[in-house]
Design a protein around this motif. Structure first.
Motif, short mmCIF file in Angstrom:
data_model
loop_
_atom_site.label_atom_id
_atom_site.label_comp_id
_atom_site.label_asym_id
_atom_site.label_seq_id
_atom_site.Cartn_x
_atom_site.Cartn_y
_atom_site.Cartn_z
N SER A 1 11.11 7.20 -1.82
CA SER A 1 9.78 7.66 -2.23
C SER A 1 8.83 6.48 -2.33
N LEU A 2 7.54 6.79 -2.23
CA LEU A 2 6.51 5.76 -2.15
C LEU A 2 6.28 5.10 -3.52
N SER A 3 6.20 3.77 -3.52
CA SER A 3 5.95 3.04 -4.76
C SER A 3 4.52 3.33 -5.25
N ALA A 4 4.37 3.41 -6.59
CA ALA A 4 3.06 3.75 -7.17
C ALA A 4 2.03 2.65 -6.90
N SER A 5 2.50 1.42 -6.62
CA SER A 5 1.55 0.32 -6.41
C SER A 5 0.89 0.37 -5.03
N LEU A 6 1.41 1.20 -4.14
CA LEU A 6 0.84 1.27 -2.78
C LEU A 6 -0.09 2.47 -2.65
N PRO A 7 -1.25 2.29 -1.99
CA PRO A 7 -2.22 3.39 -1.87
C PRO A 7 -1.78 4.43 -0.84
N ASP B 1 2.54 -16.01 1.42
CA ASP B 1 3.41 -14.96 0.86
C ASP B 1 2.95 -13.57 1.28
N ARG B 2 2.08 -13.52 2.30
CA ARG B 2 1.60 -12.22 2.79
C ARG B 2 2.39 -11.80 4.02
N VAL B 3 2.46 -10.50 4.20
CA VAL B 3 3.13 -9.93 5.37
C VAL B 3 2.10 -9.09 6.13
N LEU B 4 2.05 -9.29 7.44
CA LEU B 4 1.14 -8.50 8.27
C LEU B 4 1.86 -7.20 8.67
N VAL B 5 1.23 -6.09 8.36
CA VAL B 5 1.79 -4.78 8.74
C VAL B 5 0.93 -4.22 9.86
N VAL B 6 1.58 -3.85 10.95
CA VAL B 6 0.83 -3.33 12.11
C VAL B 6 1.41 -1.99 12.53
N GLN B 7 0.54 -1.03 12.75
CA GLN B 7 0.96 0.23 13.35
C GLN B 7 0.26 0.33 14.70
N PRO B 8 0.92 -0.14 15.77
CA PRO B 8 0.24 -0.16 17.08
C PRO B 8 -0.12 1.23 17.59
N LEU B 9 0.60 2.25 17.14
CA LEU B 9 0.31 3.60 17.65
C LEU B 9 -1.03 4.10 17.16
N SER B 10 -1.42 3.70 15.93
CA SER B 10 -2.73 4.13 15.42
C SER B 10 -3.76 3.00 15.50
N GLY B 11 -3.32 1.79 15.87
CA GLY B 11 -4.24 0.66 15.97
C GLY B 11 -4.67 0.11 14.63
N GLN B 12 -3.82 0.23 13.61
CA GLN B 12 -4.18 -0.23 12.27
C GLN B 12 -3.35 -1.44 11.86
N ALA B 13 -3.96 -2.32 11.07
CA ALA B 13 -3.27 -3.50 10.58
C ALA B 13 -3.69 -3.76 9.14
N ALA B 14 -2.77 -4.31 8.36
CA ALA B 14 -3.07 -4.61 6.95
C ALA B 14 -2.24 -5.81 6.50
N LEU B 15 -2.71 -6.43 5.43
CA LEU B 15 -1.93 -7.50 4.80
C LEU B 15 -1.38 -6.95 3.49
N VAL B 16 -0.10 -7.20 3.24
CA VAL B 16 0.49 -6.77 1.97
C VAL B 16 1.27 -7.94 1.38
N HIS B 17 1.55 -7.86 0.09
CA HIS B 17 2.43 -8.86 -0.53
C HIS B 17 3.85 -8.60 -0.07
N ARG B 18 4.65 -9.65 -0.20
CA ARG B 18 6.04 -9.56 0.26
C ARG B 18 6.78 -8.37 -0.39
N GLU B 19 6.56 -8.20 -1.71
CA GLU B 19 7.30 -7.12 -2.40
C GLU B 19 6.81 -5.74 -1.94
N GLU B 20 5.53 -5.66 -1.57
CA GLU B 20 5.02 -4.38 -1.04
C GLU B 20 5.65 -4.08 0.32
#
Lengths: 33, 453
Positions: B36-42, B5-24
């Motif tokens: 606007s940005l959800s309060a649950s996200l840093p 139930d995880r989603v891989l988020v990748v920003q190739p321009l900055s070389g960053q990757a993270a795992l988030v929950h589907r709802e995130e």
């Protein structure tokens, strides 16, 4: 959220860019495969 | 990530990757139109990683920085000069992509053409930094005839006199007769294709006479290993031989190949693709597309772990992320043709790459009898990148896909300035599962270092 990479600091600052933006890796190339 | 139930988020321009929950992930997607940005996200982490930007200007700055990093990587990449001494071949592979346009089988590069090739290399490539290297390609470059030994000897000598590295792509059938000269050259890598255990390899890659080639190819690889010549073992995979890969891995293990360091033995799984038309004996329904190939390989690896020792796919940089905790540099150009690769035919013709060499529509000039270059055609290829292909401009995957193969794009659209799109998102997902980027993920390099302590 779990970050899998390390955040780079002040990449846009010219004095820091040389070190923190440098990547030792090679290009990922695919060509026709 | 498939199966979770995880989603891989990748920003190739900055070389960053993270795992988030589907709802995130859904909340992040909802930001695109300007929410606007959800309060649950840093927020600070999302901004620092470049997953979230405030303006087009900020995004353009990220793109410019990534393009600079890419250009720096490209500067460090040596150019490959692919030499085809002959388009003739002693094998009759069922899927040969060259059969469609090979008009002059058996013509061997004449000695004066070898001399002309090195004059051309001296004039156009020798001053480059890093130094280019030669790759002997075909047809089949290593055939056990006096004329072939003579030409290969001339090519190896010419390379040695100029301190150019040499790689060889061979079917491996006559390797035994060439290993001494390759060992003395020296050669930096020999690519040999083995399509599975004997019954499958011999069916797919028979000798032109019809007899099997498996035993000679395996012995040839053993000889390369004994001579400490680095081997790159290629397997061309489709539905016919995929399920036999564990058997091939066991064979490689039994012969000690898998215990060698990566600098001496590595593997690659290639797709059996149809470049410039259909190979006459290739069954279309046996071909994989990229996602099918790697999804099936992942499934097979989970059932037969020996495959992890045989081949660890990279999945567009996810392998690098798993090993060192960093994404590789962005790649805005997957096509090396006329930039980091050139090819030279036995008749003195110049081409852009291994995919186009021998194709009459892709002659870009001559190095013999006189030097002539089609500057207009060369410029069209040189210009090609995901930054210049109109259909790539608004694609989020462009810094990873790099626009794919220019030869395939040309075949489809009649111009290299068209994309050959790669299924980057699907391959990232498969890669995340293969490389176990779960919640307890730590880069393998760090784990190894801790174990050593």
């Amino acid at each position: 959220m779990k970050l899998l990479t390390t955040l780079k600091k002040s990449c846009c600052a010219p004095e820091g860019a040389a070190q923190c933006c440098a990547k030792a890796s090679r290009l990922v190339s695919g060509c026709h495969d | 990530m498939p199966g979770g139930d995880r989603v891989l988020v990748v920003q190739p321009l900055s070389g960053q990757a993270a795992l988030v929950h589907r709802e995130e992930a859904d909340a992040l997607r909802a930001l695109a139109p300007g929410g606007s940005l959800s309060a649950s996200l840093p927020e600070s982490t999302l901004r620092a990683a470049g997953f979230v930007v405030d303006s087009e200007e900020e995004e353009r700055a990220l793109l410019a920085e990534a393009a600079t990093a890419w250009a720096r990587e490209a500067e460090r990449t040596p150019t490959q000069l692919v030499v085809v001494p002959s388009f003739g071949c002693n094998l009759a592979c069922t899927y040969c992509y060259q059969e469609a346009f090979d008009a002059t089988p058996g013509t061997l590069m004449a000695p004066e053409v070898v001399d002309a090739l090195f004059r051309y290399v001296d004039r156009h490539h020798l001053g480059a930094k890093p130094k280019p290297y030669l790759t002997l390609f075909g047809g089949e470059p290593l055939r056990d005839t006096p004329a072939h030994h003579d030409r290969i000897g001339r090519l190896l000598r010419g390379a040695r006199e100029r301190s150019l590295g040499v790689a060889v792509v061979t079917n491996g059938y006559d390797l035994e007769r060439f290993v001494p000269s390759l060992a003395a050259a020296p050669v930096k890598e020999v690519q040999v294709t083995l399509d599975g255990p004997r019954r499958l390899h011999d069916r797919r890659r028979p000798h032109a006479s019809g007899r099997g080639t498996f035993d000679r190819v395996v012995s040839g690889i053993d000889l390369l290993v004994s001579a400490r010549i680095p081997v790159n073992l290629r397997v061309v995979v489709d539905r016919e031989n995929m399920s036999a890969l564990p058997e091939l891995a066991e064979l490689a293990g039994a012969r000690g190949w898998l215990d060698l360091p990566a600098s001496r033995f590595k593997t690659q799984l290639g797709r059996n693709y149809e470049l410039f038309g259909c190979a006459s004996r290739q069954r279309r329904d046996q071909l994989f597309d990229r996602v099918e190939l790697w999804a099936r390989y992942l499934e097979l690896t989970e059932a037969r772990p020996i495959l992890r020792k045989f081949h660890r796919p990279r999945f567009h940089g996810i392998g690098h992320l798993a090993e060192v905790g960093e994404l590789p540099a962005p790649n805005f150009d997957a096509c090396p043709a006329t930039k980091k690769e050139w090819a030279f035919g036995p008749d003195g013709s110049i081409y852009g790459c291994t995919a186009t060499v021998g194709h009459p529509a892709h002659v870009l000039g001559r190095f013999h009898p006189d030097i002539a270059r089609d500057d207009g055609a060369i410029a069209a290829w040189r210009e090609r990148s995901a930054l210049t292909i109109p259909r790539c401009r608004d694609c989020a995957l462009a810094p990873v896909c790099g626009g794919g193969c220019g030869a395939i794009a040309w075949d489809r659209d009649g111009t290299p300035l068209a994309p050959d799109c790669r299924p980057v998102a699907e391959l990232y997902g498969l890669g995340a599962r293969y490389h176990r980027l779960g919640t307890d993920f730590r880069p393998r390099g760090l784990e190894d270092a801790e174990e050593e302590r």
